[in-house]
Design an enzyme around this catalytic site. Structure first.
Site, PDB file in Angstrom:
ATOM      1  N   HIS A  67       1.903   2.226   6.837  1.00  0.00           N
ATOM      2  CA  HIS A  67       0.609   1.549   6.638  1.00  0.00           C
ATOM      3  C   HIS A  67      -0.231   2.298   5.598  1.00  0.00           C
ATOM      4  O   HIS A  67      -0.732   1.691   4.632  1.00  0.00           O
ATOM      5  CB  HIS A  67      -0.135   1.472   7.974  1.00  0.00           C
ATOM      6  CG  HIS A  67      -1.444   0.746   7.895  1.00  0.00           C
ATOM      7  ND1 HIS A  67      -1.602  -0.546   8.316  1.00  0.00           N
ATOM      8  CD2 HIS A  67      -2.669   1.133   7.426  1.00  0.00           C
ATOM      9  CE1 HIS A  67      -2.852  -0.931   8.120  1.00  0.00           C
ATOM     10  NE2 HIS A  67      -3.524   0.079   7.585  1.00  0.00           N
ATOM     11  N   GLU A  68      -0.394   3.607   5.791  1.00  0.00           N
ATOM     12  CA  GLU A  68      -1.196   4.381   4.845  1.00  0.00           C
ATOM     13  C   GLU A  68      -0.502   4.502   3.494  1.00  0.00           C
ATOM     14  O   GLU A  68      -1.170   4.507   2.451  1.00  0.00           O
ATOM     15  CB  GLU A  68      -1.489   5.772   5.433  1.00  0.00           C
ATOM     16  CG  GLU A  68      -2.269   5.760   6.740  1.00  0.00           C
ATOM     17  CD  GLU A  68      -3.608   5.042   6.613  1.00  0.00           C
ATOM     18  OE1 GLU A  68      -4.182   5.017   5.495  1.00  0.00           O
ATOM     19  OE2 GLU A  68      -4.086   4.503   7.628  1.00  0.00           O
ATOM     20  N   HIS A 105      -1.381   1.448   1.427  1.00  0.00           N
ATOM     21  CA  HIS A 105      -2.682   1.553   0.763  1.00  0.00           C
ATOM     22  C   HIS A 105      -2.581   2.418  -0.490  1.00  0.00           C
ATOM     23  O   HIS A 105      -3.109   2.063  -1.550  1.00  0.00           O
ATOM     24  CB  HIS A 105      -3.715   2.170   1.717  1.00  0.00           C
ATOM     25  CG  HIS A 105      -4.146   1.268   2.835  1.00  0.00           C
ATOM     26  ND1 HIS A 105      -4.638   0.003   2.618  1.00  0.00           N
ATOM     27  CD2 HIS A 105      -4.175   1.458   4.175  1.00  0.00           C
ATOM     28  CE1 HIS A 105      -4.950  -0.555   3.789  1.00  0.00           C
ATOM     29  NE2 HIS A 105      -4.668   0.316   4.752  1.00  0.00           N
TER      30      HIS A 105
END
Length: 646
Positions: free
Chosen positions: A438-439, A442
């Protein structure tokens, strides 16, 4: 109001201070006397002791009837008060004489020497007890009178302003203590010059502004600026909060306003500072049920005092608020608040100056560069920067360090922006892998978008309310946002959700905040900024809010249902476009996404320098068969890398 209610008459509750102690003392006296009486022998028992020849010796005081005697086989002297000396002597004389005759070696004689003790000896204990009781009652009554006087003083001073007068020279602030607000200080220097030399202005017929309204977000230094003006001018500084005027009793607020200005006039030239003036200066008549009568009376009196028939020469009013939109228009007109100074967020130069002010009394390590900290704290207020250095100092103290290093600064920045790291929280491998991708989503999306700030740090350690974070390092302060940059912001927001869907084949609730922010930004682009090609440069909805009913009440729709449907369609169009663009970026750079995610799963954090190396392929084969393997040409971390650890 009936005048009899102001008399200082003692209340029944106050008399309890006298009655209860008196009853306790009397009860103790009776208890002691009763106990003593129960322990004393009866008269007939004394006479029987003499008649039985059990008394070995005795002494009788003929003046007060005090009998001291010893029984045979006992060394303890007993005392008894004879009720009638003559009767007692008649009762025991025969037995005493017979005892003396039979025991010539143990002659017992009356002791007449004790007859010299006066009658006053019997009343000394009672006199002492009376004095003690009287002194105690006098003390209680005096305290009761003081309480009544204090209540009367509070009643009489209820309409007085609870103003604070700054007199402490040690805490005096000047413009040297204010950083990052050069234009604001220049505006306020006119006030200082007028207070120091008003004749130079009046000679030219100039009128100094009667009031200055400081407007800005919380923590930007509005109160500090007002104190600096008072310190530079060296005049009395009266400060009061707007909430101190409003009470539940009718007329108290207006009375306090009058008293406040009376105090300021007596010490003119002076500065009167009203903090959070929106508490008393709200728009009159606002709200569905009309205004608040007491607040409006207070505001009316404030308007009269600032610019009415009275003369306020030499008194300058400085007020501060972060809600100028709800203030009454009459309060903002020339003649009352002539000037409005906007105290905004400091720029990078201002932040560096503020950091220098707050770092004066803090030992800093040579590796600490305040200019770098200023660049990485875009959007911080002066209060935020002071808190940042304070948190860094606390962290260095816990580690027993002699100076604050850049490591503590980095930790404090993360703590202030994101929250406290929860390293003790245990997460399973599945959640760890989900958070890492997820990170990484980004970060990878940010890397390939030109308008986005570079990645400063990535972490999958639970922090605050987030499971992880991706922090950016702003290159420079930006006053305006373009449509392209806002579109790319939405692409970055959706990077975590896209990475989850592509890599894990499933989606989670971890992207809820990202989706919320992306949707709100898209809605603002359509309804507020006029960035929709289909709808044109039109603002939809009202930006005004009812000041008493909350921000969400007056978001009234000034458009039809058909336009509402078009707005929803445009928002969906923007979100869909950004999602597809993000998906394209991540799918075409899947190898870089895997490298960053695997590195995060091993190290839990990635700093900006290491992230650049990962994206350029300088660090490869991060994790193979649960073993960390790196390219021998480039180590995992360089000396310049900053790794934040607790």
């Amino acid at each position: 109001m009936n005048n009899t209610t102001n008399k200082a008459a003692p209340k029944w509750g106050n008399w309890l201070y006298i009655i209860i102690p008196a009853m306790l003392i009397l009860g103790m006296a009776f208890a002691v006397s009763g106990k003593t009486a129960n322990e004393k022998p009866e008269y007939y028992e004394i006479v029987h002791s003499f008649r039985s020849y059990e008394v070995s010796e005795y002494t009788l005081d003929l003046s007060n009837g005090k009998l001291e005697y010893k029984l045979k086989g006992e060394d303890k002297l007993k005392v008894y008060n004879v009720p009638n000396v003559d009767i007692f002597l008649n009762d025991v004389h025969e037995y005493v004489a017979e005892y003396n005759l039979n025991n010539p070696d143990a002659q017992i004689k009356f002791d007449y020497a004790k007859g010299s003790s006066g009658w006053w000896a019997s009343i000394v204990p009672m006199l002492v007890m009376s004095l003690l009781l009287g002194g105690f009652m006098f003390y209680i009554y005096r305290k009761m009178g003081q309480n009544i006087a204090n209540e009367n003083n509070r009643t009489l001073s209820f309409g007085k302003a609870r103003v604070k007068l700054g007199k402490d020279s040690k805490k005096k602030k000047t413009f040297k203590d204010v950083a990052g607000a050069d234009e604001e200080k220049a505006e306020l220097e006119e006030i200082v010059e007028f207070l120091k030399a008003p004749e130079s202005f009046s000679a030219l017929g100039a009128r100094i502004p009667k009031g200055v309204l400081l407007v800005g977000p919380p923590g930007t230094g509005k109160t500090l600026l007002a104190r600096a003006v008072a310190g530079e001018a060296d005049v009395p500084f009266f400060s009061i909060s707007g909430s101190d005027f409003v009470e539940m009793y009718v007329g108290v607020g207006a009375s306090r306003v009058r008293d406040l200005f009376d105090q300021a006039k007596k010490k003119s030239p002076s500065i009167l500072f009203i903090d959070e003036i929106d508490a008393v200066g709200r728009h009159r008549g606002a709200g569905m049920g009309g205004g608040h009568d007491e607040r409006e009376q207070t505001l009316n009196q404030l308007l009269i005092e600032m610019d009415g028939f009275g003369d306020n020469e030499g008194v300058i009013i400085i007020a501060a608020t972060n809600r100028p939109d709800i203030l009454d228009p009459a309060l903002l007109r020339p003649g009352r608040f002539d000037r409005q100074l906007t105290v905004g967020y400091p720029d990078v130069k201002g932040r560096e100056e503020i950091l220098k002010v707050h770092a004066k009394n803090k030992p800093l390590s040579p590796d600490v560069d305040l200019s770098v900290i200023a660049k990485s704290t875009a959007g911080f207020t002066g209060a935020d920067l002071e808190n940042l250095l304070n948190e860094a100092a606390l962290s260095a103290a816990r580690k027993k360090k002699k100076a604050i290093t850049m490591e503590e600064i980095e930790q404090a920045t993360i703590k202030c922006v994101v929250g406290t790291e929860k390293k003790s929280k245990k997460i399973n491998e599945a959640e760890k892998r989900l958070t890492a991708y997820h990170e990484a989503g980004h970060a990878v999306a940010t890397y390939f978008l030109p308008t986005q700030d570079p990645v400063h740090q990535i972490s999958i350690i639970p922090t605050g309310r987030a499971g992880g974070y991706t922090m950016h390092l702003p290159g420079e302060d930006v006053s305006y946002r373009s449509k392209t940059s806002m579109i790319e912001d939405i692409v970055v927001f959706l990077g975590g959700r896209v990475a989850e869907a592509i890599v894990l084949g499933d989606i989670s609730t971890g992207a809820s905040n990202d989706i919320e922010r992306a949707t709100q930004l898209a809605r603002d682009m359509v309804t507020k900024y006029g960035m929709s090609d289909a709808l044109g440069p039109i603002m939809f909805g009202s930006g005004d809010h009812e000041v008493f009913l909350g921000r969400d009440y007056n978001n009234m729709r000034n458009y039809s249902e058909a336009v509402a449907s078009d707005i929803d369609g445009e928002i969906k169009k923007i979100i869909t476009y950004c999602y597809d663009k993000c998906k394209e970026i991540i799918e075409s750079n899947r190898d870089k996404l895997d490298v960053v995610a695997e590195y995060l799963m091993v190290n839990e954090k990635v700093d900006g320098t290491t992230f650049e190396k990962l994206m350029k392929g300088e660090i490869v084969d991060v994790k193979v068969n649960d073993d960390t393997v790196t390219d021998e040409r480039v180590p995992l971390t360089d000396e310049g890398d900053t790794e934040i650890t607790e």
